[in-house]
Design a protein around this motif. Structure first.
Motif, short mmCIF file in Angstrom:
data_model
loop_
_atom_site.label_atom_id
_atom_site.label_comp_id
_atom_site.label_asym_id
_atom_site.label_seq_id
_atom_site.Cartn_x
_atom_site.Cartn_y
_atom_site.Cartn_z
N ILE A 192 0.87 -1.19 0.00
CA ILE A 192 0.00 0.00 0.00
C ILE A 192 0.89 1.22 0.00
CG2 ILE A 192 -1.77 1.32 1.24
CD1 ILE A 192 -1.43 -2.18 2.26
N VAL A 193 0.69 2.09 -0.97
CA VAL A 193 1.39 3.38 -0.98
C VAL A 193 0.38 4.43 -0.57
CG1 VAL A 193 2.60 5.09 -2.36
CG2 VAL A 193 3.08 2.67 -2.71
N GLY A 194 0.63 5.05 0.56
CA GLY A 194 -0.30 6.02 1.14
C GLY A 194 -0.48 5.70 2.61
N GLY A 195 -0.57 6.73 3.42
CA GLY A 195 -0.67 6.51 4.85
C GLY A 195 -1.85 7.21 5.50
N GLY A 196 -2.83 7.59 4.69
CA GLY A 196 -3.97 8.33 5.23
C GLY A 196 -5.20 7.45 5.47
N LYS A 197 -6.33 8.13 5.60
CA LYS A 197 -7.61 7.46 5.88
C LYS A 197 -7.96 6.43 4.82
CE LYS A 197 -10.32 9.14 9.30
NZ LYS A 197 -10.75 8.29 10.41
N ALA A 198 -7.71 6.76 3.54
CA ALA A 198 -8.07 5.84 2.46
C ALA A 198 -7.32 4.52 2.61
CB ALA A 198 -7.77 6.47 1.10
N ALA A 199 -6.04 4.57 2.94
CA ALA A 199 -5.25 3.36 3.14
C ALA A 199 -5.77 2.59 4.34
CB ALA A 199 -3.78 3.72 3.33
N ILE B 112 -2.12 -1.54 -3.63
CA ILE B 112 -3.17 -0.55 -3.39
C ILE B 112 -2.53 0.84 -3.42
CG2 ILE B 112 -4.86 0.35 -1.74
CD1 ILE B 112 -5.20 -2.52 -0.70
N VAL B 113 -3.03 1.69 -4.31
CA VAL B 113 -2.54 3.06 -4.45
C VAL B 113 -3.53 3.96 -3.73
CG1 VAL B 113 -1.86 4.84 -6.07
CG2 VAL B 113 -1.59 2.45 -6.70
N ALA B 114 -3.07 4.62 -2.66
CA ALA B 114 -3.99 5.39 -1.83
C ALA B 114 -3.37 6.70 -1.33
CB ALA B 114 -4.43 4.53 -0.64
N THR B 115 -2.65 7.39 -2.21
CA THR B 115 -2.10 8.69 -1.80
C THR B 115 -3.13 9.77 -2.12
OG1 THR B 115 -1.06 9.46 -3.84
CG2 THR B 115 0.15 7.80 -2.56
N ASP B 116 -2.86 11.00 -1.65
CA ASP B 116 -3.77 12.11 -1.99
C ASP B 116 -3.26 12.89 -3.20
OD1 ASP B 116 -1.60 13.31 -0.82
OD2 ASP B 116 -2.70 14.24 0.83
N ASP B 117 -2.27 12.32 -3.90
CA ASP B 117 -1.70 12.94 -5.10
C ASP B 117 -2.19 12.15 -6.32
OD1 ASP B 117 -0.06 13.60 -7.28
OD2 ASP B 117 1.72 13.90 -6.02
N GLU B 118 -3.16 12.70 -7.03
CA GLU B 118 -3.78 11.96 -8.14
C GLU B 118 -2.80 11.66 -9.27
OE1 GLU B 118 -7.64 12.78 -9.49
OE2 GLU B 118 -8.40 13.29 -7.50
N ALA B 119 -1.87 12.57 -9.54
CA ALA B 119 -0.87 12.34 -10.60
C ALA B 119 0.03 11.16 -10.21
CB ALA B 119 -0.06 13.59 -10.87
N PHE C 78 0.38 -6.84 5.04
CA PHE C 78 0.29 -5.49 4.48
C PHE C 78 1.59 -4.73 4.73
CE2 PHE C 78 -3.97 -6.82 5.74
CZ PHE C 78 -4.68 -6.63 4.56
N TYR C 79 2.15 -4.18 3.65
CA TYR C 79 3.37 -3.37 3.72
C TYR C 79 3.01 -1.97 3.24
CZ TYR C 79 5.53 -7.92 4.26
OH TYR C 79 5.86 -9.17 4.73
N CYS C 80 3.07 -0.99 4.15
CA CYS C 80 2.62 0.37 3.83
C CYS C 80 3.81 1.32 3.76
CB CYS C 80 1.67 0.88 4.91
SG CYS C 80 0.29 -0.22 5.22
N LEU C 81 3.84 2.08 2.69
CA LEU C 81 4.87 3.09 2.51
C LEU C 81 4.22 4.47 2.42
CD1 LEU C 81 6.99 1.40 -0.32
CD2 LEU C 81 7.35 1.25 2.15
N ALA C 82 4.72 5.42 3.19
CA ALA C 82 4.21 6.80 3.15
C ALA C 82 5.16 7.67 3.97
CB ALA C 82 2.80 6.88 3.73
N PRO C 83 5.19 8.98 3.68
CA PRO C 83 6.04 9.87 4.49
C PRO C 83 5.56 9.94 5.94
CG PRO C 83 5.34 10.94 2.45
CD PRO C 83 4.55 9.67 2.57
N ALA C 84 4.25 9.74 6.16
CA ALA C 84 3.68 9.77 7.52
C ALA C 84 2.39 8.94 7.50
CB ALA C 84 3.38 11.21 7.93
N PHE C 85 1.93 8.54 8.69
CA PHE C 85 0.74 7.68 8.78
C PHE C 85 -0.30 8.30 9.71
CE2 PHE C 85 4.37 4.98 7.83
CZ PHE C 85 3.92 4.34 6.68
N CYS C 86 -1.56 8.15 9.33
CA CYS C 86 -2.66 8.68 10.14
C CYS C 86 -2.81 7.83 11.42
CB CYS C 86 -3.96 8.73 9.35
SG CYS C 86 -4.70 7.12 9.00
#
Length: 198
Positions: free
Chosen positions: A17-24, A80-87, A38-46
């Motif tokens: 999972i790339v993304g650490g927010g609510k969606a992830a 699973i792609v779950a960042t808040d950056d659509e691009a 589950f292996y989650c990568l993100a700069p920070a996690f909710c």
């Protein structure tokens, strides 16, 4: 029907999972009854994701890492792609498809290879509910929970056990025997024990 419900073996399967927010957090919570790792990568996690990882430390692994569009991944069964950056999500979605890794994008569900369904369990029985509208899913799930509560879990487990024994012994007329058992109000323990003895 484009997205068809299937039962897949999740044992020893890895989900990136790339993304650490609510969606992830919501996606992981939806899959938590599986055996996925589950292996989650993100700069920070909710907070919700941190709490989930605290509850399931043997299955949810968080790593603080900034991922860019050139990120390369391998050895994962699902993505699973779950960042808040659509691009970024779009670039990672394309990369996953090029690598033939099934991908779910929270920002582009129509381009995803799989979707998540709500799952209800009653003993050995699993029922999935999927709708394009979360509100519809919520109310149908509540109705289905009430409906499934009518089934005797002990009877469901016993029927499965007896069917396994019949199949192992290559018994004739398995379907007819199972129909007869289903129509019994309650399968007696003696009935199951008679299969153990033969």
């Amino acid at each position: 029907m484009r997205y068809f419900p299937l039962m897949v073996d999740t044992k020893d399967k890895k989900v990136l999972i790339v993304g650490g927010g609510k969606a992830a957090a919501i996606k992981i919570q939806g899959f938590i009854d599986s055996s996925f790792l589950f292996y989650c990568l993100a700069p920070a996690f909710c907070d919700d994701l941190i709490a989930l990882a605290g509850t399931y430390p043997e299955r949810i692994f968080l790593k603080e890492k900034k991922v860019d569009a050139d990120f390369r991944f391998f050895a994962y069964d699902y993505f699973i792609v779950a960042t808040d950056d659509e691009a970024l999500n779009a670039a990672l979605l394309r990369r996953a498809k090029a690598a033939s890794v099934p991908v779910l994008s929270t920002s582009d569900p129509a381009s995803s290879d799989f979707h998540m369904a709500s799952v209800l369990r009653r003993g050995p029985l699993a029922v999935s509910i999927s709708a394009d509208n979360p509100t519809v899913s919520k109310y149908v799930k509540a109705d289905m929970e009430e409906f499934l509560s009518r089934y005797d879990e002990e009877k469901l487990f016993e029927m499965n056990r007896i069917r396994r024994l019949l199949v192992e012994r290559k018994s004739a007329h398995i379907s007819e025997i199972m129909e007869e058992l289903w129509n019994d109000e309650k399968i007696s323990k003696n009935y199951g024990e008679s299969f153990d003895e033969t």
